[in-house]
Design a protein around this motif. Structure first.
Motif, short mmCIF file in Angstrom:
data_model
loop_
_atom_site.label_atom_id
_atom_site.label_comp_id
_atom_site.label_asym_id
_atom_site.label_seq_id
_atom_site.Cartn_x
_atom_site.Cartn_y
_atom_site.Cartn_z
N VAL A 104 0.83 -1.21 0.00
CA VAL A 104 0.00 0.00 0.00
C VAL A 104 0.86 1.26 0.00
N PRO A 105 1.77 1.45 0.96
CA PRO A 105 2.64 2.64 0.87
C PRO A 105 3.55 2.63 -0.35
N ALA A 130 -6.75 -1.34 -4.65
CA ALA A 130 -7.57 -0.32 -5.32
C ALA A 130 -7.56 0.98 -4.55
N LEU A 131 -7.70 0.90 -3.22
CA LEU A 131 -7.72 2.11 -2.40
C LEU A 131 -6.38 2.84 -2.44
N LEU A 163 -7.47 4.31 4.73
CA LEU A 163 -7.80 4.82 3.40
C LEU A 163 -9.31 4.95 3.19
N LEU A 164 -10.06 3.93 3.57
CA LEU A 164 -11.49 3.89 3.24
C LEU A 164 -12.27 5.07 3.80
N GLY A 192 -18.40 7.65 -3.77
CA GLY A 192 -17.13 8.29 -4.06
C GLY A 192 -15.94 7.35 -3.98
N LEU A 193 -16.22 6.06 -3.91
CA LEU A 193 -15.13 5.08 -3.87
C LEU A 193 -14.44 4.97 -5.22
N VAL A 194 -15.18 5.17 -6.31
CA VAL A 194 -14.61 5.17 -7.65
C VAL A 194 -14.98 6.48 -8.34
N SER A 195 -14.21 6.83 -9.36
CA SER A 195 -14.46 8.09 -10.06
C SER A 195 -15.46 7.94 -11.19
#
Length: 276
Positions: A104-105, A130-131, A163-164, A192-195
């Motif tokens: 993730v980082p 994904a996040l 993140l979530l 708002g999780l995806v654009s």
């Protein structure tokens, strides 16, 4: 258009256009779940991309009908009376946990913009990937869930609990973390999780369209935008955020690409950036 491809046993890295790389998790028979080989190869590939100046945007997607189903429990065999001795110690499990969580980082720190083209289920560690991406585009059949709590573990794992809520708000994040329920693409879009959500089969094209829009901007300007946006999620005050913006803006204003952008605007032409 020429496409060059590098493949490992679990990943496929393609360069469909100048400046763009597409990294495909390639274990479709397991919905691209994270196996020991995939984990090692993903770390190694991201490390190589981090020092590749020819790549400015990375599209991350999955082969077949899934994005990533999280950790492949069968590959690690960490449950049941016949669990493998390799993983039956807190030291080994903590090392594995740290290696998975470090993805993730690592994605966040890449100089490239990362666009997740979520083509199907993104569960557990797949949701985390994904996040950790900068932009998420979803196919209509995409599904998201915090799978950890459904297998007897804490819902807070691999950076998801940090993140979530920053994407969907604390209240909705609590509900997703505590129930582990599936969130479909339409709900993910509303939250708002995806654009954006596109029809099945078009998610990679949509991600490439976004990648081209990013490439139209100056390389350093894009890199600094990603870096500052992620830092802004951690700063403690508005003034600290503004101070960071001020210094970054002055830094980018001294680049030759900033001069080129201004000249192109005045000349009503497309800029030609040199990353200088």
């Amino acid at each position: 258009m020429t496409t060059t491809t590098d493949a490992t046993t679990t990943l496929r890295l393609e360069h469909p256009e100048p400046g763009i790389a597409v990294l495909t998790l390639d274990r479709p028979e397991r919905l691209n779940a994270i196996s020991p080989d995939l984990l090692l190869e993903l770390h190694a590939t991201l490390d190589r991309l981090a020092v590749d100046p020819a790549v400015r945007v990375l599209v991350l997607t999955g082969a077949g009908r899934g994005f990533c189903a999280g950790l492949d429990l069968t590959a690690y065999d960490m449950g049941g009376a016949d669990r493998r001795d390799d993983w039956d110690s807190p030291q080994r499990r903590l090392a594995l946990q740290r290696s998975i969580a470090a993805l993730v980082p690592k994605l966040r720190a890449l100089p490239q913009v990362v666009i997740a083209a979520v083509n199907g289920p993104a569960a557990g560690g797949g949701l985390a990937l994904a996040l950790a991406s900068d932009v998420r585009v979803a196919a209509a059949s995409a599904r998201f869930n915090v799978a950890f709590v459904r297998i007897g573990l804490s819902g807070c794992d691999i950076g998801v609990s940090w993140l979530l809520p920053r994407l969907v708000g604390a209240s909705r994040a609590f509900e997703m973390l505590l129930t582990g329920r599936l969130v479909d693409a339409a709900e993910a879009d509303r939250a708002g999780l995806v654009s954006r959500v596109v029809p099945d089969g078009e998610v990679l094209d949509a991600a490439l369209e976004t990648a081209r829009a990013v490439l139209a901007n100056s390389p350093m300007g894009v890199r600094m935008t990603k870096e500052v946006m992620w830092s802004q999620l951690e700063v403690g005050s508005l003034q600290a955020g503004i101070d960071l913006e001020n210094r970054t803006q002055i830094l980018t204003s001294y680049t030759r690409d900033a001069d080129e952008a201004a000249q192109a605007f005045r000349g009503r032409r497309a800029p030609s950036f040199l990353d200088a």
